[in-house]
Design an enzyme around this catalytic site. Sequence first.
Site, mmCIF file in Angstrom:
data_model
loop_
_atom_site.group_PDB
_atom_site.id
_atom_site.type_symbol
_atom_site.label_atom_id
_atom_site.label_comp_id
_atom_site.label_asym_id
_atom_site.label_seq_id
_atom_site.Cartn_x
_atom_site.Cartn_y
_atom_site.Cartn_z
ATOM 1 N N SER A 125 -11.376 -23.396 -26.137
ATOM 2 C CA SER A 125 -12.042 -24.193 -27.167
ATOM 3 C C SER A 125 -13.041 -23.419 -28.014
ATOM 4 O O SER A 125 -13.460 -23.911 -29.070
ATOM 5 C CB SER A 125 -12.769 -25.380 -26.507
ATOM 6 N N THR A 126 -13.448 -22.249 -27.558
ATOM 7 C CA THR A 126 -14.384 -21.421 -28.344
ATOM 8 C C THR A 126 -14.038 -19.953 -28.101
ATOM 9 O O THR A 126 -13.193 -19.635 -27.255
ATOM 10 C CB THR A 126 -15.866 -21.627 -27.897
ATOM 11 N N THR B 59 -20.729 -14.663 -28.869
ATOM 12 C CA THR B 59 -20.124 -15.948 -28.490
ATOM 13 C C THR B 59 -21.203 -16.707 -27.728
ATOM 14 O O THR B 59 -22.264 -16.160 -27.446
ATOM 15 C CB THR B 59 -18.886 -15.776 -27.570
ATOM 16 N N LEU C 91 -18.848 -9.227 -28.658
ATOM 17 C CA LEU C 91 -18.977 -10.117 -29.813
ATOM 18 C C LEU C 91 -19.962 -11.237 -29.533
ATOM 19 O O LEU C 91 -20.191 -11.593 -28.378
ATOM 20 C CB LEU C 91 -17.617 -10.771 -30.094
ATOM 21 N N TYR D 281 -24.348 -4.536 -17.112
ATOM 22 C CA TYR D 281 -23.039 -5.147 -17.280
ATOM 23 C C TYR D 281 -21.997 -4.528 -16.331
ATOM 24 O O TYR D 281 -21.749 -5.071 -15.260
ATOM 25 C CB TYR D 281 -22.571 -5.120 -18.753
ATOM 26 N N GLY E 164 -9.874 -22.329 -21.116
ATOM 27 C CA GLY E 164 -11.068 -21.893 -21.861
ATOM 28 C C GLY E 164 -10.707 -21.637 -23.313
ATOM 29 O O GLY E 164 -11.173 -20.670 -23.913
ATOM 30 N N ASP F 91 -13.432 -29.765 -15.597
ATOM 31 C CA ASP F 91 -13.735 -28.534 -14.876
ATOM 32 C C ASP F 91 -12.453 -27.821 -14.429
ATOM 33 O O ASP F 91 -11.788 -28.259 -13.493
ATOM 34 C CB ASP F 91 -14.609 -28.889 -13.666
#
Length: 403
Positions: free
Chosen positions: A60-61, A285, A283, A245, A58, A121
């Site tokens: 890439s961002t 995202t 944040l 949450y 994960g 995936d």
Amino acid sequence: MIVKQKIMRSVSLTAHPLGCAWDTCDQIDWAEAAKEGRIPGYDKPAAAQFPANVLVIGGSTGYGLATRIVSSFVGGADTINVSFEREPKENKTATPGWYNTMAFERRAVQAGRKAASVFGDAFSHAIKEETLELIRKEFGKIDLVVYSLASPVRVDPDDGTVYRSVIKPVSGTYRAKSIDPFSEKMTYAEVEAATEEQVAETVKVMGGEDWKLWISSLAAHGLLAEHCKTVAFSYIGPEVTFPIYREGSIGRAKEHLERTAAELSILLQQFDGTAYVSVNKALVTRASSVIPVVPLYITILYRIMKDMDLHEGCIEQMYRMMTQRLYTGDPVPVDDAGRIRLDDWEMREDVQQQVEAAWEEIDQENLLQLADLEGFRKEYAQIHGFGLAGIDYSRDVDPRVID
Ligand code: NAD
């Protein structure tokens, strides 16, 4: 083509190739400046040994990309990213993660570091095997595995069952103030409780099961180095978001992730290694923007932390994680539950007292004073490559290239 930002139900459908590349390079420049001690408030790293080979699942961002950047440009690591991307076509833009990855890997290679990606995936056996093969052939043993997946769905690699994560309370309907940061409308969100089955599915997707599968496979194939570490990310947040949450379906998954860290530390004893969960700051995202109520909390938090000069983005958070928590040469500082805390500034009493007061007071009239909606939209645009000074958005670009 001229690439414009298109947002539907808080999800951006497009990404700007030049903008994403610019945003990634900007984070790299920040990391390099911090390393040289040129960023006030962020010390040069202590002379500690950083990991030589870093795998980011994960990467890439968001938090994963920021960890990859700090690993490579502060720690000098060779890095591998595994992420799920849509590739560009002649007249269709790619996911931001694809552009970010192209930009990152070009800069990393220019700087003399190895950088490679496996797109697909991460939950599947095929992608794990492909990644293991790449590591074996090109990288050697891994010193740090960062698990930074945020996904709404997971297909079980053994029996093909599709599990979907939901962000819902677990006991009773949750009703709270909310906003649409794009239309600037305050509303009341009403979210019904998840069923037991939905909670179980959320744990399957966002809990620690797949993290454990990755670490076990790497260990079984002899691809973990002595003293290796692994880290996954969690969130706690303030009481006002607890029902949706921390005490909701996603919180159950995070608790599972945290318990998995303890299990993985036992598994890693054979390498004298350790597994950690790092509790990060809230944040903007791609993942956090679609959670009900959370954008209102984030915009209030941003207003307060910016006013107090305490605001951080992913890159600042991951710089602190790597240089002040994981790799200092001293034992890793953790809380009573064994977690790394990077939400320390967010959860400061003086910050949270102001958040609570603003949360009580906020309404449609004072919304723009008390919440940083502009900051939210700006950051959301930026992570998709839009709204950046220095990019000419009227320029005709080929969506397949980043310059
Ligand atoms: P993000 O959406 O920016 O990044 C998610 C990454 O996962 C991307 O690289 C994406 O390509 C990859 N991904 C998703 N599904 C995949 C799949 N099936 N296979 C391969 N790659 C896949 O999200 P983020 O906010 O950086 O979240 C990363 C982690 O940090 C999550 O665990 C999240 O809960 C946690 N976290 C986020 C926040 C926050 O406020 N954003 C705060 C604390 C913790």
